[in-house]
Design an enzyme around this catalytic site. Sequence first.
Site, PDB file in Angstrom:
ATOM      1  N   SER A   1      37.049  43.146  42.257  1.00  0.00           N
ATOM      2  CA  SER A   1      37.038  43.281  40.793  1.00  0.00           C
ATOM      3  C   SER A   1      36.613  44.667  40.335  1.00  0.00           C
ATOM      4  O   SER A   1      37.050  45.130  39.291  1.00  0.00           O
ATOM      5  CB  SER A   1      36.057  42.274  40.180  1.00  0.00           C
ATOM      6  OG  SER A   1      36.535  40.982  40.347  1.00  0.00           O
TER       7      SER A   1
ATOM      8  N   HIS B   1      44.698  41.445  42.007  1.00  0.00           N
ATOM      9  CA  HIS B   1      43.461  40.941  41.402  1.00  0.00           C
ATOM     10  C   HIS B   1      43.701  39.697  40.551  1.00  0.00           C
ATOM     11  O   HIS B   1      44.466  39.731  39.591  1.00  0.00           O
ATOM     12  CB  HIS B   1      42.853  42.055  40.526  1.00  0.00           C
ATOM     13  CG  HIS B   1      41.554  41.675  39.891  1.00  0.00           C
ATOM     14  ND1 HIS B   1      41.352  41.728  38.533  1.00  0.00           N
ATOM     15  CD2 HIS B   1      40.387  41.234  40.427  1.00  0.00           C
ATOM     16  CE1 HIS B   1      40.118  41.340  38.261  1.00  0.00           C
ATOM     17  NE2 HIS B   1      39.511  41.032  39.384  1.00  0.00           N
TER      18      HIS B   1
ATOM     19  N   GLU C   1      46.790  41.180  38.491  1.00  0.00           N
ATOM     20  CA  GLU C   1      46.892  42.625  38.283  1.00  0.00           C
ATOM     21  C   GLU C   1      47.239  43.273  39.634  1.00  0.00           C
ATOM     22  O   GLU C   1      46.533  43.080  40.625  1.00  0.00           O
ATOM     23  CB  GLU C   1      45.586  43.159  37.708  1.00  0.00           C
ATOM     24  CG  GLU C   1      45.365  42.663  36.275  1.00  0.00           C
ATOM     25  CD  GLU C   1      44.028  43.056  35.669  1.00  0.00           C
ATOM     26  OE1 GLU C   1      44.019  43.809  34.693  1.00  0.00           O
ATOM     27  OE2 GLU C   1      42.987  42.607  36.180  1.00  0.00           O
TER      28      GLU C   1
ATOM     29  N   ASN D   1      39.237  44.378  32.534  1.00  0.00           N
ATOM     30  CA  ASN D   1      37.837  44.758  32.378  1.00  0.00           C
ATOM     31  C   ASN D   1      37.669  46.115  31.712  1.00  0.00           C
ATOM     32  O   ASN D   1      36.610  46.396  31.140  1.00  0.00           O
ATOM     33  CB  ASN D   1      37.103  44.684  33.715  1.00  0.00           C
ATOM     34  CG  ASN D   1      36.835  43.230  34.071  1.00  0.00           C
ATOM     35  OD1 ASN D   1      36.713  42.375  33.188  1.00  0.00           O
ATOM     36  ND2 ASN D   1      36.780  42.929  35.351  1.00  0.00           N
TER      37      ASN D   1
HETATM   38  P1  NAD Z   1      32.007  34.490  47.185  1.00  0.00           P
HETATM   39  O1  NAD Z   1      30.645  34.992  47.517  1.00  0.00           O
HETATM   40  O2  NAD Z   1      32.155  33.200  46.466  1.00  0.00           O
HETATM   41  O3  NAD Z   1      32.875  34.374  48.541  1.00  0.00           O
HETATM   42  C1  NAD Z   1      32.885  35.335  49.530  1.00  0.00           C
HETATM   43  C2  NAD Z   1      33.351  34.708  50.841  1.00  0.00           C
HETATM   44  O4  NAD Z   1      33.522  35.732  51.807  1.00  0.00           O
HETATM   45  C3  NAD Z   1      32.361  33.695  51.434  1.00  0.00           C
HETATM   46  O5  NAD Z   1      33.081  32.533  51.838  1.00  0.00           O
HETATM   47  C4  NAD Z   1      31.793  34.436  52.643  1.00  0.00           C
HETATM   48  O6  NAD Z   1      31.411  33.567  53.715  1.00  0.00           O
HETATM   49  C5  NAD Z   1      32.947  35.308  53.037  1.00  0.00           C
HETATM   50  N1  NAD Z   1      32.611  36.502  53.827  1.00  0.00           N
HETATM   51  C6  NAD Z   1      31.476  37.210  53.868  1.00  0.00           C
HETATM   52  N2  NAD Z   1      31.610  38.257  54.698  1.00  0.00           N
HETATM   53  C7  NAD Z   1      32.869  38.192  55.198  1.00  0.00           C
HETATM   54  C8  NAD Z   1      33.597  38.980  56.124  1.00  0.00           C
HETATM   55  N3  NAD Z   1      33.074  40.058  56.680  1.00  0.00           N
HETATM   56  N4  NAD Z   1      34.848  38.594  56.403  1.00  0.00           N
HETATM   57  C9  NAD Z   1      35.400  37.507  55.843  1.00  0.00           C
HETATM   58  N5  NAD Z   1      34.757  36.736  54.958  1.00  0.00           N
HETATM   59  C10 NAD Z   1      33.511  37.083  54.653  1.00  0.00           C
HETATM   60  O7  NAD Z   1      32.714  35.675  46.395  1.00  0.00           O
HETATM   61  P2  NAD Z   1      33.882  35.609  45.273  1.00  0.00           P
HETATM   62  O8  NAD Z   1      33.269  35.418  43.946  1.00  0.00           O
HETATM   63  O9  NAD Z   1      34.928  34.701  45.752  1.00  0.00           O
HETATM   64  O10 NAD Z   1      34.392  37.120  45.320  1.00  0.00           O
HETATM   65  C11 NAD Z   1      35.191  37.607  46.381  1.00  0.00           C
HETATM   66  C12 NAD Z   1      35.977  38.800  45.897  1.00  0.00           C
HETATM   67  O11 NAD Z   1      36.783  38.400  44.784  1.00  0.00           O
HETATM   68  C13 NAD Z   1      35.146  39.976  45.411  1.00  0.00           C
HETATM   69  O12 NAD Z   1      35.774  41.172  45.775  1.00  0.00           O
HETATM   70  C14 NAD Z   1      35.144  39.806  43.893  1.00  0.00           C
HETATM   71  O13 NAD Z   1      35.025  41.048  43.201  1.00  0.00           O
HETATM   72  C15 NAD Z   1      36.525  39.247  43.674  1.00  0.00           C
HETATM   73  N6  NAD Z   1      36.705  38.483  42.415  1.00  0.00           N
HETATM   74  C16 NAD Z   1      35.784  37.530  42.045  1.00  0.00           C
HETATM   75  C17 NAD Z   1      35.958  36.834  40.841  1.00  0.00           C
HETATM   76  C18 NAD Z   1      34.987  35.771  40.399  1.00  0.00           C
HETATM   77  O14 NAD Z   1      35.039  35.356  39.209  1.00  0.00           O
HETATM   78  N7  NAD Z   1      34.112  35.255  41.264  1.00  0.00           N
HETATM   79  C19 NAD Z   1      37.076  37.110  40.023  1.00  0.00           C
HETATM   80  C20 NAD Z   1      38.025  38.071  40.464  1.00  0.00           C
HETATM   81  C21 NAD Z   1      37.805  38.753  41.652  1.00  0.00           C
END
Ligand code: NAD
Length: 296
Positions: free
Chosen positions: A119, A140, A152, A191
């Site tokens: 993000s 994204h 995106e 954003n």
């Molecule tokens: P999260 O913490 O819910 O999930 C992350 C996952 O990655 C977990 O299952 C974890 O075990 C795993 N992980 C950790 N280290 C790892 C590795 N080295 N290799 C593989 N997997 C690994 O996080 P999230 O909220 O799902 O966010 C993940 C990405 O998505 C981020 O880059 C975030 O910016 C992006 N994002 C999040 C949102 C949101 O609303 N949460 C929205 C858009 C984009």
Amino acid sequence: MNFKNVTVAGSGVLGSQIAFQTAFHGYNVSVYDINDAALEKAKERLTGLKDTYATYFNDAKKAAEALERFTFSSNLKEAVKDADLIIEAIPELEKIKIKFYQDLATVAPEKTVFASNSSTMVPSQFAEYTGRPEKFLALHFANEVWKNNTAEVMGHPGTDKKYEQEVIDFAKSIGMIPLHILKEQPGYILNSLLVPFLSAGQALLAKGVADPETIDKTWMLATGAPLGPFAILDVVGLQTAYNIVATEAKHNPAVQPIADMLKTQFIDKGKMGKATGEGFYKYPNPAYLDPDFLKA
Ligand code: NAD
């Protein structure tokens, strides 16, 4: 677009949603996470999403079939062995992502296109570690992928346009609305608009210009928007809002009062927004949903 097999790396909040959205549209999806415990959690999330999709799309059969299209692995080489596309949704920490792309570069087939769901970071931060900068870009998604269906698509200066187009076509094929970003931009489009808008609302409050309801009403009445900044902040969550402002305060002390306000008046009191039942409004029946909110 020749994508058939998709690997989703990181199966947390967004990764599990992206994986389900992709499988729901007929793709085979390989789910990769760091260990078996994380993969067990992924299975629980995906089972929960099966119910969400069955209800939202009123199609229990299609949702149940999607659940059959997953494979799971904590071995990166195994997880990506057939991947045409890998979508990375691992934690938003630069070090973790760099290490991930370095490892991925050594095991992924040559054909695989890499897309990051980050993000706040941009593809050029990682391109050099991928071993294939021309096949690397951002894709994204927004939280609650099935209904907030923006995708995106943003390359870095070294991305080959051919792969941007393939990822745009892929996004369409899984029910997303692709939004092509032509020049690398931190925060993408959404954003880049939303963060300053929400900050402006918070600055008015911190300065004592007006209360949240008056600020929201002004925006809603004057523009026809369904929500004002404080209603949106409640949905985003005040912890996330605080993290953004506190980071900005490090180089812009003018916003420190906003960070202080969020911390003392809300976060310290457990008022984190809609998720905890109270933020700027009280849920489940916030004032802005009252039919009389915009009258008088
Ligand atoms: P999260 O913490 O819910 O999930 C992350 C996952 O990655 C977990 O299952 C974890 O075990 C795993 N992980 C950790 N280290 C790892 C590795 N080295 N290799 C593989 N997997 C690994 O996080 P999230 O909220 O799902 O966010 C993940 C990405 O998505 C981020 O880059 C975030 O910016 C992006 N994002 C999040 C949102 C949101 O609303 N949460 C929205 C858009 C984009």
